[in-house]
Write a protein that holds these residues in place. Structure first.
Motif, PDB file in Angstrom:
ATOM      1  N   ALA A 112       0.791  -1.077  -0.014  1.00  0.00           N
ATOM      2  CA  ALA A 112      -0.035  -0.071   0.043  1.00  0.00           C
ATOM      3  C   ALA A 112       1.032   1.291  -0.097  1.00  0.00           C
ATOM      4  O   ALA A 112       0.487   2.505  -0.603  1.00  0.00           O
ATOM      5  N   GLY A 113       1.947   1.236   0.384  1.00  0.00           N
ATOM      6  CA  GLY A 113       3.006   2.299   0.412  1.00  0.00           C
ATOM      7  C   GLY A 113       2.858   3.237   1.577  1.00  0.00           C
ATOM      8  O   GLY A 113       1.974   2.895   2.512  1.00  0.00           O
ATOM      9  N   TRP A 114       3.476   4.230   1.856  1.00  0.00           N
ATOM     10  CA  TRP A 114       3.391   5.129   2.935  1.00  0.00           C
ATOM     11  C   TRP A 114       3.802   6.370   2.706  1.00  0.00           C
ATOM     12  O   TRP A 114       4.484   6.679   1.463  1.00  0.00           O
ATOM     13  N   ALA A 115       3.628   7.409   3.463  1.00  0.00           N
ATOM     14  CA  ALA A 115       3.991   8.927   3.572  1.00  0.00           C
ATOM     15  C   ALA A 115       5.072   9.436   4.026  1.00  0.00           C
ATOM     16  O   ALA A 115       5.154   9.146   5.348  1.00  0.00           O
ATOM     17  N   PRO A 116       5.946   9.853   3.778  1.00  0.00           N
ATOM     18  CA  PRO A 116       7.395  10.305   4.421  1.00  0.00           C
ATOM     19  C   PRO A 116       7.254  11.515   4.832  1.00  0.00           C
ATOM     20  O   PRO A 116       8.184  12.241   5.401  1.00  0.00           O
ATOM     21  N   PHE A 117       6.324  12.093   4.713  1.00  0.00           N
ATOM     22  CA  PHE A 117       6.136  13.820   4.867  1.00  0.00           C
ATOM     23  C   PHE A 117       5.359  14.018   5.979  1.00  0.00           C
ATOM     24  O   PHE A 117       4.219  13.468   6.149  1.00  0.00           O
ATOM     25  N   ALA A 118       5.884  14.835   7.001  1.00  0.00           N
ATOM     26  CA  ALA A 118       5.399  15.303   8.208  1.00  0.00           C
ATOM     27  C   ALA A 118       3.996  15.694   8.187  1.00  0.00           C
ATOM     28  O   ALA A 118       3.133  15.901   9.032  1.00  0.00           O
ATOM     29  N   GLN A 119       3.721  16.588   7.077  1.00  0.00           N
ATOM     30  CA  GLN A 119       2.516  17.309   7.076  1.00  0.00           C
ATOM     31  C   GLN A 119       1.336  16.469   6.774  1.00  0.00           C
ATOM     32  O   GLN A 119       0.428  17.083   6.722  1.00  0.00           O
ATOM     33  N   VAL A 120       1.817  15.195   6.214  1.00  0.00           N
ATOM     34  CA  VAL A 120       0.666  14.181   5.833  1.00  0.00           C
ATOM     35  C   VAL A 120       0.420  13.261   6.987  1.00  0.00           C
ATOM     36  O   VAL A 120      -0.754  13.193   7.767  1.00  0.00           O
ATOM     37  N   TRP A 121       1.371  12.832   7.838  1.00  0.00           N
ATOM     38  CA  TRP A 121       1.481  11.992   8.917  1.00  0.00           C
ATOM     39  C   TRP A 121       2.382  12.465   9.890  1.00  0.00           C
ATOM     40  O   TRP A 121       3.471  12.304  10.027  1.00  0.00           O
ATOM     41  N   PRO A 122       2.079  13.240  10.793  1.00  0.00           N
ATOM     42  CA  PRO A 122       2.743  14.105  11.585  1.00  0.00           C
ATOM     43  C   PRO A 122       3.497  13.421  12.642  1.00  0.00           C
ATOM     44  O   PRO A 122       4.802  13.770  13.045  1.00  0.00           O
ATOM     45  N   GLU A 123       3.123  12.588  12.963  1.00  0.00           N
ATOM     46  CA  GLU A 123       3.687  11.444  14.049  1.00  0.00           C
ATOM     47  C   GLU A 123       4.771  10.538  13.585  1.00  0.00           C
ATOM     48  O   GLU A 123       4.509  10.119  12.479  1.00  0.00           O
ATOM     49  N   PRO A 124       5.928  10.294  14.373  1.00  0.00           N
ATOM     50  CA  PRO A 124       6.700   9.435  13.811  1.00  0.00           C
ATOM     51  C   PRO A 124       6.205   7.775  13.960  1.00  0.00           C
ATOM     52  O   PRO A 124       5.313   7.533  14.829  1.00  0.00           O
ATOM     53  N   PRO A 125       6.522   6.860  13.042  1.00  0.00           N
ATOM     54  CA  PRO A 125       6.231   5.580  13.127  1.00  0.00           C
ATOM     55  C   PRO A 125       6.801   4.843  14.046  1.00  0.00           C
ATOM     56  O   PRO A 125       7.939   5.349  14.535  1.00  0.00           O
ATOM     57  N   ILE A 126       6.235   3.829  14.576  1.00  0.00           N
ATOM     58  CA  ILE A 126       6.712   2.713  15.471  1.00  0.00           C
ATOM     59  C   ILE A 126       6.866   1.423  14.470  1.00  0.00           C
ATOM     60  O   ILE A 126       6.162   1.123  13.645  1.00  0.00           O
ATOM     61  N   ILE A 127       7.667   0.406  15.292  1.00  0.00           N
ATOM     62  CA  ILE A 127       7.794  -0.729  14.758  1.00  0.00           C
ATOM     63  C   ILE A 127       8.033  -1.861  15.769  1.00  0.00           C
ATOM     64  O   ILE A 127       8.560  -1.439  17.093  1.00  0.00           O
ATOM     65  N   ARG A 128       7.525  -3.086  15.851  1.00  0.00           N
ATOM     66  CA  ARG A 128       7.590  -3.890  16.840  1.00  0.00           C
ATOM     67  C   ARG A 128       8.741  -4.765  16.665  1.00  0.00           C
ATOM     68  O   ARG A 128       9.275  -5.196  15.901  1.00  0.00           O
ATOM     69  N   ASN A 129       9.395  -4.750  17.823  1.00  0.00           N
ATOM     70  CA  ASN A 129      10.793  -5.383  17.948  1.00  0.00           C
ATOM     71  C   ASN A 129      10.658  -6.921  18.359  1.00  0.00           C
ATOM     72  O   ASN A 129       9.483  -7.365  18.978  1.00  0.00           O
ATOM     73  N   ALA A 130      11.500  -7.708  18.422  1.00  0.00           N
ATOM     74  CA  ALA A 130      11.473  -9.113  18.529  1.00  0.00           C
ATOM     75  C   ALA A 130      10.976  -9.467  19.990  1.00  0.00           C
ATOM     76  O   ALA A 130       9.881 -10.328  20.346  1.00  0.00           O
ATOM     77  N   ILE A 165       9.669 -12.654  12.774  1.00  0.00           N
ATOM     78  CA  ILE A 165       9.777 -11.156  12.901  1.00  0.00           C
ATOM     79  C   ILE A 165      10.132 -10.357  11.672  1.00  0.00           C
ATOM     80  O   ILE A 165      10.145  -9.167  11.627  1.00  0.00           O
ATOM     81  N   ARG A 166      10.502 -10.907  10.646  1.00  0.00           N
ATOM     82  CA  ARG A 166      10.759 -10.304   9.307  1.00  0.00           C
ATOM     83  C   ARG A 166       9.276  -9.599   8.779  1.00  0.00           C
ATOM     84  O   ARG A 166       9.108  -8.800   8.170  1.00  0.00           O
ATOM     85  N   HIS A 167       8.333 -10.221   9.466  1.00  0.00           N
ATOM     86  CA  HIS A 167       6.923  -9.557   8.984  1.00  0.00           C
ATOM     87  C   HIS A 167       6.787  -8.156   9.612  1.00  0.00           C
ATOM     88  O   HIS A 167       5.971  -7.365   9.024  1.00  0.00           O
ATOM     89  N   ALA A 168       7.401  -7.836  10.445  1.00  0.00           N
ATOM     90  CA  ALA A 168       7.386  -6.538  11.039  1.00  0.00           C
ATOM     91  C   ALA A 168       7.559  -5.244  10.376  1.00  0.00           C
ATOM     92  O   ALA A 168       8.479  -4.964   9.723  1.00  0.00           O
ATOM     93  N   VAL A 169       6.507  -4.411  10.209  1.00  0.00           N
ATOM     94  CA  VAL A 169       6.690  -3.144   9.330  1.00  0.00           C
ATOM     95  C   VAL A 169       6.390  -2.062  10.028  1.00  0.00           C
ATOM     96  O   VAL A 169       5.534  -2.098  11.299  1.00  0.00           O
TER      97      VAL A 169
END
Length: 315
Positions: A112-130, A165-169
Motif C-alpha cells: 500500500a505504501g506510506w507517506a514520508p512527509f510530516a505534513q501528511v502523517w505528523p507523528e513518527p512511526p513505530i515498529i515492533r521489536n522481537a 519477525i521479518r513480518h514487522a513493518v
C-alpha cells in the motif's frame, strides 16, 4: 495428498486514498544508483492512504461470499500467505474450501505504501521489536526470550521465530481513521463479503461493519484487540460473528483486559440481534495456540473449523 488448486482468476488492485500536494520542501541532489544522479524536488502531487489488495478466485466456488483477510497491527497481508516454517497459509486453505479470497495490505502497510512527509502523517512511526513480539503474542515469558524457551505445549513454530519477525513493518498510531477509509474503499470494490480480521484489524473490521453494513455480512475476529465504539442493531442483526482465542490468555494483564473487552463486545452484538459464537480453543481441548493461530502448527485444522462454521452460520 493436498487437493489440487485451480484458479479462475487472480490479480490485484489499489483502493481509496487521496491526492496530496506537497509544497515548501527543499530540493537536493541525489544519486539513486552508482551512475545515475539528479536534482530531486519532493514538491508535487502524490496519492497516499490507499489500500492494496491481491485476490484469488477458485475455479469451483463453494460459497457465494468472498473472504476478505485483514492483517493485524504492524503486519501486512503476507501473514496469511505462508507460515514462518514454510507451510501453506490460510489463503490457500480457504481457496481450497471454495472461497474467493481477498488479501489486504491496508493503509501504510506493505505494497500500500506510506507517506514520508510530516505534513501528511505528523507523528513518527513505530515498529515492533522481537522481544515485544515474543511476549505480546504469547510465545513465551519475556524472561525466556533470549533462550527462546516457549510456553509448555506452544504450537507456534518457535524454531522459525527469526523468520516471523521479518513480518514487522512500520505503523503510524494515528492512522486508524485512514485505515477505516481505505478498508471501506476495498469493501466497495469487493462487494458483499465476510471479513476475517486479526488483532488490531478487528477495530477496522467492526467499524467498517457499521460504515458498510450492506457489504459486511459477518466478521470472524481472530483475537481482536479493538472494536467499534458503539453497536447499531441495524448493522448487526441476524449476521454471524465468530470470536477465536488461543491459549495462555492469562500470561499478561493486557490479554486479560483484551479478552474481557472482547467478551463485552460480543455480548453487545448479541443484545442487538447478532448471532455470536466465541471459541476459546484451550477450553475446547485445543491447547497451545498463540496469538498467531494462522501460523501455529495446527493452522490447517483451525482453518478447517472456521470453514465449517462459515458453511453452518453464514450459509
Amino acid at each position: 495428498m493436498t487437493k489440487e488448486l485451480a484458479l479462475a482468476d487472480f490479480g490485484s488492485f489499489y483502493a481509496g486514498g487521496r491526492p496530496v500536494r506537497i509544497e515548501g520542501q527543499p530540493t537536493r541532489d541525489i544519486a539513486f544508483t552508482q551512475t545515475a544522479s539528479l536534482a530531486y524536488d519532493p514538491n508535487g502531487l502524490y496519492h497516499f492512504e490507499q489500500a492494496y489488495v491481491q485476490y484469488f478466485i477458485p475455479a469451483q466456488l463453494a460459497h457465494p461470499l468472498p473472504i476478505v483477510l485483514l492483517h493485524g497491527g504492524g503486519m501486512t497481508g503476507a501473514m496469511w500467505e505462508q507460515t514462518p516454517d514454510g507451510r501453506q497459509g490460510w489463503v490457500q486453505h480457504f481457496l481450497r474450501q471454495g472461497h474467493a479470497v481477498y488479501v489486504v495490505d491496508n493503509v501504510e502497510r506493505g505494497r500500500a505504501g506510506w507517506a514520508p512527509f510530516a505534513q501528511v502523517w505528523p507523528e513518527p512511526p513505530i515498529i515492533r521489536n522481537a522481544e515485544e513480539s515474543w511476549s505480546l503474542f504469547r510465545f513465551g515469558r519475556a524472561e525466556d526470550f533470549e533462550a527462546r524457551r516457549a510456553f509448555a505445549g506452544q504450537r507456534f513454530p518457535v524454531a522459525a521465530f527469526d523468520s516471523f519477525i521479518r513480518h514487522a513493518v512500520p505503523r503510524w498510531l494515528g492512522n486508524n481513521d485512514a485505515a477505516l477509509q481505505g478498508f471501506c474503499a476495498v469493501l466497495d470494490r469487493v462487494g458483499p463479503c465476510l471479513v476475517l480480521a486479526h488483532s488490531h484489524g478487528g477495530e477496522v473490521a467492526y467499524r467498517a461493519l457499521h460504515a458498510r453494513p450492506d457489504l459486511v455480512r459477518g466478521v470472524i475476529g481472530i483475537e481482536p484487540s479493538g472494536f467499534s465504539s458503539e453497536v447499531v442493531a441495524a448493522s448487526v442483526a441476524g449476521k454471524p460473528f465468530l470470536f477465536v482465542y488461543g491459549d495462555y490468555l492469562d500470561a499478561t494483564p493486557l490479554w486479560s483486559k483484551l479478552c474481557a473487552s472482547g467478551a463485552a463486545y460480543a455480548e453487545e452484538l448479541a443484545r442487538n440481534g447478532a448471532r455470536v459464537d466465541t471459541w476459546r480453543l484451550a477450553d475446547m481441548g485445543i491447547a497451545g495456540n498463540s496469538h498467531m493461530p494462522m501460523m501455529d502448527d495446527n493452522s490447517d485444522g483451525i482453518a478447517a473449523r472456521i470453514g465449517a462454521w462459515i458453511r453452518g452460520a453464514a450459509a
